[in-house]
Design an enzyme around this catalytic site. Sequence first.
Site, PDB file in Angstrom:
ATOM      1  N   HIS A  82       0.811  -1.223   0.000  1.00 15.91           N
ATOM      2  CA  HIS A  82       0.000   0.000   0.000  1.00 15.91           C
ATOM      3  C   HIS A  82       0.848   1.279   0.000  1.00 15.91           C
ATOM      4  O   HIS A  82       0.834   2.020  -0.972  1.00 15.91           O
ATOM      5  CB  HIS A  82      -0.999   0.026   1.156  1.00 15.91           C
ATOM      6  CG  HIS A  82      -1.889  -1.169   1.242  1.00 15.91           C
ATOM      7  ND1 HIS A  82      -2.677  -1.591   0.185  1.00 15.91           N
ATOM      8  CD2 HIS A  82      -2.109  -2.060   2.250  1.00 15.91           C
ATOM      9  CE1 HIS A  82      -3.342  -2.680   0.541  1.00 15.91           C
ATOM     10  NE2 HIS A  82      -3.016  -2.984   1.777  1.00 15.91           N
ATOM     11  N   ASP A  99      -5.247  -8.463  -2.446  1.00 16.82           N
ATOM     12  CA  ASP A  99      -5.512  -8.180  -1.035  1.00 16.82           C
ATOM     13  C   ASP A  99      -6.794  -8.830  -0.519  1.00 16.82           C
ATOM     14  O   ASP A  99      -6.818 -10.023  -0.209  1.00 16.82           O
ATOM     15  CB  ASP A  99      -5.529  -6.674  -0.824  1.00 16.82           C
ATOM     16  CG  ASP A  99      -5.372  -6.270   0.632  1.00 16.82           C
ATOM     17  OD1 ASP A  99      -5.385  -7.161   1.487  1.00 16.82           O
ATOM     18  OD2 ASP A  99      -5.225  -5.067   0.914  1.00 16.82           O
TER      19      ASP A  99
END
Length: 460
Positions: free
Chosen positions: A274, A325
């Site tokens: 991220h 994810d």
Amino acid sequence: MSVLKFSAAYRDGTWIEPCYVELSPEGRLLSLGQSDPNAGEVEERRGYLVPGMSNGHSHSFQYAMAGMSEFINPLHMVDNFWSWRDSMYKLANQIDPDQLLELSTQFYMALLEEGFTGVCEFHYLHHDQGGKAYAEPYRMSSVLLEAANRAGINFTLCPVYYQQAAPGVALKPEQKRFASEDVDTYLHLLEQIATYGRSHHPDMIIGYGVHSMRSASLLDIKMILSAHWTPGPAHVHVSEQSEDARVFESTYGTRAIDWLFDNAALDVHHHLIHATHINSVEVRKLAASGATVVLCPSTEANLGDGIFPLPDFHRLNGSWCIGTDSHVNISPFAEMRALELTHRLLLEKRNILCSEEDGLDSGQLIFDRVAAAGRRALGQKAEPFAVGELFEGVVLDADHDRLLERPLSSVLGVLVFVGDRTLLKEVYAKGKRRVVNGEHEDRARYRGPYRQAMKSLMKA
């Protein structure tokens, strides 16, 4: 020995037309080129061969809840990442090894059907539902390795360290399943997992890491990320939420990337998940380090994480790839185009990553960058279509409406910006054809056990 003939193949930035692929009986690539190797009967494959994609970040168990939190809970009228996390914890503390096996098997097969030929599993469900170690401490890891083996996908397992809820805050009861008492305990578990992997799945890669910058003390983070504990890659969540960045800076008087750059000796071995909330100084340091940022744009959008400053990072030659994810979307092509389309909206421009130096074709640029950095995120050494390696790749349907009569120069643009699984004709991984006409060869075999696992999970 077998020889496959494709209409064309994309390798090292160029198209080979036609392309002959010679395989050993074990599925290892013996040759790939424009000339017939004269090694026997040729099997015609009308389609375009391209490298398979690597999924740099996965929590397989979250496949069970994707799309099921899209409502407001009366107890959380302001819905955000942290309220979503409460729901995720309920699933994480419920799932047992048998359910995880069936769920993960189905999920990894689904990834292959979408065009992913490899995945890195970011793993922290180490203990039983009560937070106690299993009789075989590597039990949950062994389940994930077996699920990947069933599916036939290239697999990297990253068991990670989790020791606190936030800086100076003890673990909550719902986090006990993830916990390691200290670094020594974690490293002992990691050694057990790696030993099991070498014995039972020697073709799979074991990495390591820290769950997040909030989940461990700075001393523990430095100890784990500053050394190579396994041959595999090191992964960590960094600055995903603005609250993460704020709390880290207010607690330690520095920002997360700054601290990692100065203390963890960031390099190509490290993969930061991220990194959403970073400033311009951190962007420069991160790009200079050689570490890869693993971006998960569908999840980051779904959870309201924020937007990574990709144009600035890319201009500094930073390394970036994709992951799915929480699996609200599992198409590599949708994830790739989301990286650019988000910034087209913000900047009111098109083809924002292109330059004379990097190339003028967005489709090719994004495909090449994601393919190369994704393999690094999985700890894979060989390049796509390397002679001597088990063959893997994706065959695109040359007769699909989106590709019919288009020039080869437009294929990657079509794939990245409008592509989906309907373009895929075949998928090869670990030396075998795993997907034909959109369906995994073992889909039906494991459908029943998956249904039962989901039935019990949903009932609970």
